[in-house]
Each structure stands twice: as C-alpha cells, then as structure tokens.
Design a protein around this motif. Structure first.
Motif, short mmCIF file in Angstrom:
data_model
loop_
_atom_site.label_atom_id
_atom_site.label_comp_id
_atom_site.label_asym_id
_atom_site.label_seq_id
_atom_site.Cartn_x
_atom_site.Cartn_y
_atom_site.Cartn_z
N GLY A 9 0.85 -1.19 0.00
CA GLY A 9 0.00 0.00 0.00
C GLY A 9 0.88 1.24 0.00
N ALA A 10 0.28 2.37 0.22
CA ALA A 10 1.02 3.64 0.22
C ALA A 10 2.02 3.71 1.37
CB ALA A 10 0.04 4.81 0.31
N ARG A 11 1.70 3.10 2.51
CA ARG A 11 2.52 3.23 3.71
C ARG A 11 3.49 2.07 3.91
NH1 ARG A 11 -1.10 4.81 8.09
NH2 ARG A 11 -0.72 6.83 7.20
N LEU A 24 7.87 -9.70 7.56
CA LEU A 24 6.45 -9.35 7.69
C LEU A 24 6.32 -8.03 8.43
CD1 LEU A 24 4.81 -12.74 8.75
CD2 LEU A 24 5.25 -11.87 6.44
N CYS A 25 5.36 -7.22 8.01
CA CYS A 25 5.07 -6.01 8.78
C CYS A 25 4.42 -6.45 10.09
CB CYS A 25 4.16 -5.07 7.98
SG CYS A 25 2.47 -5.66 7.77
#
Length: 117
Positions: A9-11, A24-25
């Motif tokens: 995504g954007a972030r 992994l985030c």
C-alpha cells in the motif's frame, strides 16, 4: 538482487522478500474487542497465513519481536505462543512492553523468516 513486495500500500508492504528471507510487517489481532489470548491467537493466525503466502512457514521463522501493551499479559500471551510454535522450531525472540497504535490492541508481532527451499 531482487526485492519482492506483496500486499503493498502507500505506507507499507505486508510482506517483503529478499535474498531468501521474508519480512512481515507488524501483525495485530483480527478483533481488538477480545482478550489477550484471543488477540494473540488471531494475530498468529495472520502471521501463519502471510508466511504461507510468502513461501515460508512458522517452522522457518528466524526471529520474532512481540510487543505487549502491559507485561501483565505476558503469561497468557506465552501460553498461546507456546502452543502455536512447533516444538524444536522456536525462533530468536524478544518481547517488550509497548504503547499500541490503538488503545484496544493488546499485542503485536513482527516476524522474519527464511523461505522454504
């Protein structure tokens, strides 16, 4: 060397793969209205699904950093963790008390794993 990002995504990307390693985030629970055991279990279910999508598994985890809202949750979180990690495959791990992004969140985890060969 190729860097592969999945679910980007954007972030942030939920999965980043590089040089045989999966990052992994941070993962949180599916329902923040539940207690620590339920939050821990659904958080780990999400980790397992992401590892599978990335071509890894919980048996290939290298390290895990767990953030708990307050250390009073440590024993209950560990009970779920201990049942989830296969015997003999425990990763290097750190667990710290931390302020969560949302007040209802009780636990978050960040995982690094090796790709399956």
């Amino acid at each position: 060397m190729t860097i592969e990002r999945l679910q980007t995504g954007a972030r942030m990307s939920r999965i980043v793969k590089h040089n045989g390693t999966v990052y992994l985030c941070g993962q949180v629970c599916a329902d923040a209205q539940k207690g620590i055991k339920e939050q821990t279990q659904t958080m780990l279910d999400k980790v397992e699904a992401l590892l599978d999508e990335a071509g890894s598994s919980k048996e290939h985890m290298l390290s895990a950093t767990i953030y708990v809202k307050i250390m009073e949750y440590f024993a209950d979180m560990n009970a779920v963790w201990d049942a989830w990690v296969p015997e003999g495959y425990a990763p290097a791990r750190a667990c710290v008390e931390a302020k969560m992004a949302r007040d209802a969140l009780l636990v978050e985890i960040s995982v690094v794993a090796a790709l399956k060969e």
